[in-house]
Scaffold this motif. Sequence first.
Motif, PDB file in Angstrom:
ATOM      1  N   ILE A 167       0.853  -1.208  -0.025  1.00  0.00           N
ATOM      2  CA  ILE A 167       0.113  -0.020  -0.206  1.00  0.00           C
ATOM      3  C   ILE A 167       0.742   1.391  -0.116  1.00  0.00           C
ATOM      4  O   ILE A 167       1.691   1.575   0.867  1.00  0.00           O
ATOM      5  CB  ILE A 167      -0.962  -0.004   1.156  1.00  0.00           C
ATOM      6  CG1 ILE A 167      -1.744  -1.292   1.337  1.00  0.00           C
ATOM      7  CG2 ILE A 167      -1.678   1.191   1.417  1.00  0.00           C
ATOM      8  CD1 ILE A 167      -2.230  -1.719   2.290  1.00  0.00           C
ATOM      9  N   LYS A 187     -11.961  -3.676   5.374  1.00  0.00           N
ATOM     10  CA  LYS A 187     -11.291  -4.796   6.289  1.00  0.00           C
ATOM     11  C   LYS A 187     -10.316  -3.877   7.324  1.00  0.00           C
ATOM     12  O   LYS A 187      -9.587  -4.421   8.194  1.00  0.00           O
ATOM     13  CB  LYS A 187      -9.994  -5.327   5.627  1.00  0.00           C
ATOM     14  CG  LYS A 187     -10.377  -6.178   4.438  1.00  0.00           C
ATOM     15  CD  LYS A 187     -11.603  -7.172   4.660  1.00  0.00           C
ATOM     16  CE  LYS A 187     -10.723  -8.587   5.179  1.00  0.00           C
ATOM     17  NZ  LYS A 187     -11.874  -9.554   5.442  1.00  0.00           N
ATOM     18  N   VAL A 189      -8.008  -1.748   7.218  1.00  0.00           N
ATOM     19  CA  VAL A 189      -6.670  -1.634   7.084  1.00  0.00           C
ATOM     20  C   VAL A 189      -5.886  -0.315   7.466  1.00  0.00           C
ATOM     21  O   VAL A 189      -4.889  -0.389   7.805  1.00  0.00           O
ATOM     22  CB  VAL A 189      -6.099  -2.166   5.525  1.00  0.00           C
ATOM     23  CG1 VAL A 189      -4.844  -2.045   5.308  1.00  0.00           C
ATOM     24  CG2 VAL A 189      -6.787  -3.456   5.614  1.00  0.00           C
ATOM     25  N   LEU A 190      -6.666   0.893   7.050  1.00  0.00           N
ATOM     26  CA  LEU A 190      -6.426   1.886   7.157  1.00  0.00           C
ATOM     27  C   LEU A 190      -6.807   2.808   8.183  1.00  0.00           C
ATOM     28  O   LEU A 190      -8.102   2.666   8.757  1.00  0.00           O
ATOM     29  CB  LEU A 190      -6.914   2.901   5.893  1.00  0.00           C
ATOM     30  CG  LEU A 190      -5.992   2.348   4.345  1.00  0.00           C
ATOM     31  CD1 LEU A 190      -6.625   2.932   3.366  1.00  0.00           C
ATOM     32  CD2 LEU A 190      -4.620   2.448   4.546  1.00  0.00           C
ATOM     33  N   CYS A 205      -5.492  -6.808   4.150  1.00  0.00           N
ATOM     34  CA  CYS A 205      -5.710  -6.010   2.959  1.00  0.00           C
ATOM     35  C   CYS A 205      -6.028  -7.311   1.799  1.00  0.00           C
ATOM     36  O   CYS A 205      -5.104  -8.060   1.677  1.00  0.00           O
ATOM     37  CB  CYS A 205      -4.569  -5.179   2.473  1.00  0.00           C
ATOM     38  SG  CYS A 205      -4.842  -4.629   0.783  1.00  0.00           S
ATOM     39  N   VAL A 207      -6.496  -6.508  -1.301  1.00  0.00           N
ATOM     40  CA  VAL A 207      -6.355  -5.685  -2.494  1.00  0.00           C
ATOM     41  C   VAL A 207      -7.418  -5.434  -3.216  1.00  0.00           C
ATOM     42  O   VAL A 207      -7.569  -5.733  -4.644  1.00  0.00           O
ATOM     43  CB  VAL A 207      -5.233  -6.530  -3.154  1.00  0.00           C
ATOM     44  CG1 VAL A 207      -4.352  -5.626  -4.244  1.00  0.00           C
ATOM     45  CG2 VAL A 207      -3.995  -6.998  -2.515  1.00  0.00           C
ATOM     46  N   CYS A 211      -9.699   1.587  -1.642  1.00  0.00           N
ATOM     47  CA  CYS A 211      -9.096   2.750  -1.314  1.00  0.00           C
ATOM     48  C   CYS A 211      -8.570   3.935  -2.426  1.00  0.00           C
ATOM     49  O   CYS A 211      -8.512   4.958  -2.361  1.00  0.00           O
ATOM     50  CB  CYS A 211      -8.266   2.463  -0.256  1.00  0.00           C
ATOM     51  SG  CYS A 211      -6.961   1.306  -0.674  1.00  0.00           S
TER      52      CYS A 211
HETATM   53  S1  SF4 Z   1      -7.135  -2.411  -1.240  1.00  0.00           S
HETATM   54 FE1  SF4 Z   1      -8.913  -2.808  -0.222  1.00  0.00          FE
HETATM   55  S2  SF4 Z   1      -8.651  -3.910   1.763  1.00  0.00           S
HETATM   56 FE2  SF4 Z   1      -6.608  -3.123   0.898  1.00  0.00          FE
HETATM   57  S3  SF4 Z   1      -6.534  -1.302   2.120  1.00  0.00           S
HETATM   58 FE3  SF4 Z   1      -7.359  -0.661   0.265  1.00  0.00          FE
HETATM   59  S4  SF4 Z   1      -9.706  -0.856   0.592  1.00  0.00           S
HETATM   60 FE4  SF4 Z   1      -8.643  -1.825   2.153  1.00  0.00          FE
END
Ligand code: SF4
Length: 266
Positions: A167, A187, A189-190, A205, A207, A211
Amino acid sequence: MSEFSRDINVEVIEHSRDVLKIVLHNVPVKIANSIRRSVMSLVPTLAVDKVIIFKNDSIMNDDMLAHRLGLIPLRTSLDKIRELERNGGKVSLLLSIESKNDVTTVKSSDIVSRDKDVEVLSGDIDIVKLGKGESIELEMEAVVGRGREHAKWSPVTVSVVRGLPVIDIKDPNCGEKCDDCVDACPKGVLANQGGKLVVVDRYSCTVCKLCEKACPDNISVDIDESSSLLYIESVGQLSVDEIIKAAFEELYRKFSELYDAFKVMA
Ligand code: SF4
Ligand code: SF4
């Protein structure tokens, strides 16, 4: 060659009897995939493979009943499984029940193993219902097999491998402006920590790139396939430690056979 010139190490993310989530740093996904496949299809377990039905008054036909019984997980040790495999051994289990009053639900706890080292993993699995006066009498034979023959022998409910999410945030101090990417991530993640955008749970994440879609100018997500994320969930017959050990033993045996074949050619 360069793929194997770097240090390999294992980072444990989650580890319990039944769950294993690890990062195999500098192990490419195409290599880790052989571990995943071995876990699913080469690790031996014990399952019912033959059912001799003496009496079945239930509404379920014999074939369906036998199929159900085959899918009930049986627990025993890996040593016992190896011993049974070496000797071509079978384990006998019995199911004999009569519904004396009203409707009776036949459960996996009604199964009686004739081997003290083998038992049903859970007694809570419903098999069939019997009406008043109906009965079932049958004998089962459990044998050692592998997931590549039938899913009933697979020791895992989940065995997945994928590359590591990468990321990339160009300006992490953008968080004062908004929370769009944080809200978009399914999820968690951020996180926006006092105006600073941070990655708090990289390995969750998926993917999905939601985001990135929310803020394409500041955030991009990719996959690094030179390292692997391996996730395994056991059915419960064997612990994940036993599964991984057996998976490597099976791979080693297969490569040894291949090596021996090369030696015959030489
Ligand atoms: S790719 Fe999807 S799961 Fe990964 S940080 Fe971005 S929004 Fe979240
Ligand atoms: S990366 Fe974009 S969406 Fe996310 S906090 Fe910064 S400005 Fe907002």
